[in-house]
Design an enzyme around this catalytic site. Structure first.
Site, PDB file in Angstrom:
ATOM      1  N   GLU A 237     -73.870 -36.071  15.388  1.00 60.39           N
ATOM      2  CA  GLU A 237     -74.884 -36.718  15.821  1.00 60.39           C
ATOM      3  C   GLU A 237     -74.832 -36.471  17.203  1.00 60.39           C
ATOM      4  O   GLU A 237     -73.864 -36.780  18.156  1.00 60.39           O
ATOM      5  CB  GLU A 237     -75.174 -38.214  15.619  1.00 60.39           C
ATOM      6  CG  GLU A 237     -75.037 -38.664  14.259  1.00 60.39           C
ATOM      7  CD  GLU A 237     -76.473 -38.328  13.748  1.00 60.39           C
ATOM      8  OE1 GLU A 237     -77.625 -37.994  14.439  1.00 60.39           O
ATOM      9  OE2 GLU A 237     -76.584 -38.484  12.604  1.00 60.39           O
TER      10      GLU A 237
ATOM     11  N   CYS B 209     -79.679 -40.389  23.551  1.00 56.48           N
ATOM     12  CA  CYS B 209     -79.831 -38.914  22.809  1.00 56.48           C
ATOM     13  C   CYS B 209     -81.261 -38.497  22.360  1.00 56.48           C
ATOM     14  O   CYS B 209     -81.550 -37.406  22.833  1.00 56.48           O
ATOM     15  CB  CYS B 209     -78.770 -38.786  21.718  1.00 56.48           C
ATOM     16  SG  CYS B 209     -79.042 -40.126  20.600  1.00 56.48           S
TER      17      CYS B 209
HETATM   18  P1  NAD Z   1     -68.612 -36.181  24.662  1.00 57.36           P
HETATM   19  O1  NAD Z   1     -69.008 -35.093  23.727  1.00 57.36           O
HETATM   20  O2  NAD Z   1     -68.003 -35.935  26.085  1.00 57.36           O
HETATM   21  O3  NAD Z   1     -67.514 -37.439  24.046  1.00 57.36           O
HETATM   22  C1  NAD Z   1     -67.689 -37.938  23.011  1.00 57.36           C
HETATM   23  C2  NAD Z   1     -66.563 -38.498  22.060  1.00 57.36           C
HETATM   24  O4  NAD Z   1     -65.811 -37.324  22.019  1.00 57.36           O
HETATM   25  C3  NAD Z   1     -65.585 -39.081  23.408  1.00 57.36           C
HETATM   26  O5  NAD Z   1     -64.940 -40.426  22.507  1.00 57.36           O
HETATM   27  C4  NAD Z   1     -64.719 -38.305  23.502  1.00 57.36           C
HETATM   28  O6  NAD Z   1     -63.433 -38.966  24.262  1.00 57.36           O
HETATM   29  C5  NAD Z   1     -64.393 -37.615  22.441  1.00 57.36           C
HETATM   30  N1  NAD Z   1     -63.693 -36.244  22.539  1.00 57.36           N
HETATM   31  C6  NAD Z   1     -63.704 -35.413  23.666  1.00 57.36           C
HETATM   32  N2  NAD Z   1     -63.177 -34.102  23.231  1.00 57.36           N
HETATM   33  C7  NAD Z   1     -62.772 -34.406  22.050  1.00 57.36           C
HETATM   34  C8  NAD Z   1     -62.083 -33.360  21.271  1.00 57.36           C
HETATM   35  N3  NAD Z   1     -61.653 -32.161  21.510  1.00 57.36           N
HETATM   36  N4  NAD Z   1     -61.726 -33.798  19.879  1.00 57.36           N
HETATM   37  C9  NAD Z   1     -62.270 -35.018  19.433  1.00 57.36           C
HETATM   38  N5  NAD Z   1     -62.711 -35.988  20.317  1.00 57.36           N
HETATM   39  C10 NAD Z   1     -63.001 -35.504  21.750  1.00 57.36           C
HETATM   40  O7  NAD Z   1     -69.970 -36.740  24.916  1.00 57.36           O
HETATM   41  P2  NAD Z   1     -70.054 -38.229  25.819  1.00 57.36           P
HETATM   42  O8  NAD Z   1     -70.324 -37.669  27.162  1.00 57.36           O
HETATM   43  O9  NAD Z   1     -69.526 -39.365  25.513  1.00 57.36           O
HETATM   44  O10 NAD Z   1     -71.575 -38.763  25.310  1.00 57.36           O
HETATM   45  C11 NAD Z   1     -72.886 -37.964  25.512  1.00 57.36           C
HETATM   46  C12 NAD Z   1     -73.420 -37.036  24.622  1.00 57.36           C
HETATM   47  O11 NAD Z   1     -73.605 -37.850  23.329  1.00 57.36           O
HETATM   48  C13 NAD Z   1     -74.872 -36.459  25.007  1.00 57.36           C
HETATM   49  O12 NAD Z   1     -74.802 -35.185  24.636  1.00 57.36           O
HETATM   50  C14 NAD Z   1     -75.666 -37.339  23.980  1.00 57.36           C
HETATM   51  O13 NAD Z   1     -76.888 -36.766  23.728  1.00 57.36           O
HETATM   52  C15 NAD Z   1     -74.828 -37.305  22.828  1.00 57.36           C
HETATM   53  N6  NAD Z   1     -75.470 -38.612  21.949  1.00 57.36           N
HETATM   54  C16 NAD Z   1     -75.857 -38.201  20.928  1.00 57.36           C
HETATM   55  C17 NAD Z   1     -76.291 -39.293  20.068  1.00 57.36           C
HETATM   56  C18 NAD Z   1     -77.210 -38.934  18.605  1.00 57.36           C
HETATM   57  O14 NAD Z   1     -77.161 -39.707  17.677  1.00 57.36           O
HETATM   58  N7  NAD Z   1     -77.397 -37.596  18.337  1.00 57.36           N
HETATM   59  C19 NAD Z   1     -76.144 -40.536  20.243  1.00 57.36           C
HETATM   60  C20 NAD Z   1     -75.781 -40.799  21.573  1.00 57.36           C
HETATM   61  C21 NAD Z   1     -75.245 -39.820  22.223  1.00 57.36           C
END
Ligand code: NAD
Length: 524
Positions: free
Chosen positions: A255, A289
């Site tokens: 997502e 999002c």
């Molecule tokens: P992010 O991608 O920076 O991090 C998300 C998660 O991934 C965190 O827990 C982080 O620690 C982890 N992570 C980071 N690097 C990783 C790796 N290499 N391997 C595994 N895990 C890793 O996102 P964010 O800044 O926390 O959240 C914002 C983003 O989330 C925005 O792009 C937003 O649109 C998206 N989002 C999407 C939805 C949806 O339902 N489509 C909902 C909410 C947020």
């Protein structure tokens, strides 16, 4: 992996107490509303992650054996706990996110509703299916499909809705019979940890739900250890997660980000559209999002819409809120994101856009960005192309509905969108928006309709949350083909005598529809 074996004793002892490897500093959690540190959280090493997964894996079979009702019984206790303790959980979440109370308060209520939804629908969605064979050659068989859960589901979640985007995925996974390990965002580890702790100590739930703490390294270790990954976050990280999961052929559901368009048709109720745009763009400081980020307004409605939207946004109260002085818009949760928002707005302003209200960071303490309405924007600007994820909307004039639709679909994202206009007219346009969920005369509403699936098109994701696919994805199908009657041998078995070979050769074309049609003198 999903072989049914637990990790070795070595794995477990190496990771005793989930201690961090030497040199890995604990996470310092800040209150974004004040910038003050509020907690230090130890990081789980990759070995600790593997040990946690192995522990819950060992308990998964008993959890699955409880059946749908047995699991709903426990999830019902979680629902009651969330409702009884919502103030406590909301206090923690407000501290770590800097949200205003109204934005935070949705989370326990949503989760309680989701528990009831999947608890009462699971039998329909993942109960055993009986299938009638399409071919008379299978007439002697009973065909069944059973849905067996992946043993351990790993959930990696972001910071914008720390409970909804972690437990909201855990609930259908647990209801399906999987064990679950969650890695929350390093920016917001506290609220989720509090609920997981309550599951273990206060509710006394079976040991099939846990969380691990850390950054990307911990997330990567979780990908390696589990049987299915549910990831919510940026498309950048989503690509890395998918690549890592490919190494162990672990299935993923992603997502990801969005750049949601809103179309305002000339026949819309402009007051409703402007109020919806203000709320849909600024709610949770635009850190959703599915936030409204781009708005396309048909020419005749443009001036009135922009004036009303600007007035509504300019009147929003921003800041740290409490019961005595409620606010509308809270802090930015991640400093990284504030820098992105600032960059998008500055890029637009430098290229000729105008901020009718807002347009800059707020001086501290705390991390705030002014609710902002930009006009004179176009698709060459980052603010109309890339995910901003902050309290900013860009508004463009569209010659007609076709141009509005073309601009709305001109994006690498396709998460959700909205169309405002006369009901039937708006619905026709909505059906042509290229995204996973679209609202007619409303914004964000689809997320509360857990009855229907929601998943991103294009670079907004793979897979679905909510509805039947939202629980089925946590299951593997097993088709069971049962012989109702038969002799000592089937005609297809050895020995391959001439008579048996001839029988099959005659039966197959006989039951082949094309051949039947030919023999009956029909075309096609
Ligand atoms: P992010 O991608 O920076 O991090 C998300 C998660 O991934 C965190 O827990 C982080 O620690 C982890 N992570 C980071 N690097 C990783 C790796 N290499 N391997 C595994 N895990 C890793 O996102 P964010 O800044 O926390 O959240 C914002 C983003 O989330 C925005 O792009 C937003 O649109 C998206 N989002 C999407 C939805 C949806 O339902 N489509 C909902 C909410 C947020």
């Amino acid at each position: 992996m999903e072989s049914g074996t637990a990790a070795t004793g070595n794995d477990v002892s190496e990771a005793a107490n989930g201690a961090a490897p030497a040199g890995e500093p604990p996470i310092e959690v800040l209150n974004p509303a004040t910038g003050q540190p509020i907690a230090k959280v130890p990081v789980d090493s990759p070995a600790a992650v593997a040990a946690t997964v192995a522990r819950v894996r060992a308990n998964q079979a008993d959890w699955e054996a409880m059946g749908i009702e047995g699991r709903y019984h426990w999830l019902g206790k979680l629902r009651d706990w969330l409702l009884d303790n919502s103030d406590r959980v909301l206090d923690t979440m407000q501290l770590e996110t800097g949200k205003v109370r109204a934005d935070a308060s949705n989370e326990p209520a949503y989760l309680a509703d989701l528990i009831n939804f999947y608890g009462t629908k699971a039998a329909k969605f993942i109960g055993e299916e009986s299938v009638r064979p399409h071919s008379p050659l299978m007439a002697a068989k009973k065909l069944r499909v059973q849905y067996r859960p992946h043993q351990v589901v790993g959930i990696i979640s972001p910071w914008n809705f720390p409970l909804i985007l972690a437990l909201g995925d855990a609930i259908p996974a647990l209801q399906a019979g999987a064990a679950v390990v969650i890695k929350p965002s390093e920016f917001t580890p506290l609220g989720l940890a509090e609920v997981v702790e309550a599951w273990k100590r206060e509710i006394g739930g079976p040991d099939v739900l846990d969380c691990v703490q850390g950054t990307g390294e911990t997330g990567g270790a979780l990908v390696d250890a589990v049987d299915f990954i549910q990831f919510t976050g940026s498309d950048r990280t989503g690509r890395k997660v998918m690549a890592r999961a490919a190494e162990t052929l672990t299935p993923v559901s992603l997502e990801l980000g969005g750049k949601d368009p809103m179309i305002v048709l000339a026949d819309a109720d402009i007051d409703r559209a402007a109020n919806a745009a203000a709320w849909g763009g600024m709610m949770n400081s635009g850190q959703i999002c599915m936030s409204v980020e781009r708005i396309y307004v048909e020419e005749p409605a443009y001036d009135e819409f922009v004036a009303k939207l600007t007035q509504e946004v300019a009147g929003l109260r921003q800041g740290s809120d409490d019961a005595r002085s409620p606010k509308d818009v809270g802090a930015m949760t991640s400093p990284k994101q504030t820098a992105i928002v600032e960059d998008h707005v500055n890029d637009a302003l430098a290229s000729g856009a105008r901020a009718l209200t807002g347009g800059k960071r707020v001086d501290g303490p705390g991390d705030y960005f002014e609710p902002t309405v930009l006009v004179d924007v176009d698709h060459s600007m980052k603010v109309m192309r890339d995910e901003t994820f902050g309290p900013v909307v860009g508004v463009m004039r569209a010659r007609d509905e076709e141009e509005a639709l073309r601009l709305a679909n001109d994006s690498r994202y396709g998460l959700s969108g909205s169309v405002f206009g006369e009901k039937d007219h708006a619905e026709q346009i909505a059906r042509r928006v290229e995204c996973g969920a679209v609202n007619v005369n409303d914004v964000l509403a689809n997320y509360l309709a857990s009855d229907v699936p929601m998943g991103g098109w294009k670079e907004s994701g793979i897979g679905y949350r909510h509805g039947e696919p939202g629980i089925k994805k946590y299951c593997r199908t097993e088709s069971v083909v049962i012989t109702r009657f038969g002799g000592k041998r089937e005609p297809t078995w050895y020995p391959y005598t001439r008579g048996r070979r001839g029988l099959i050769a005659r039966l197959v074309p006989f039951f082949n529809a094309r051949d039947l049609k030919r023999r009956l003198g029909l075309r096609g």
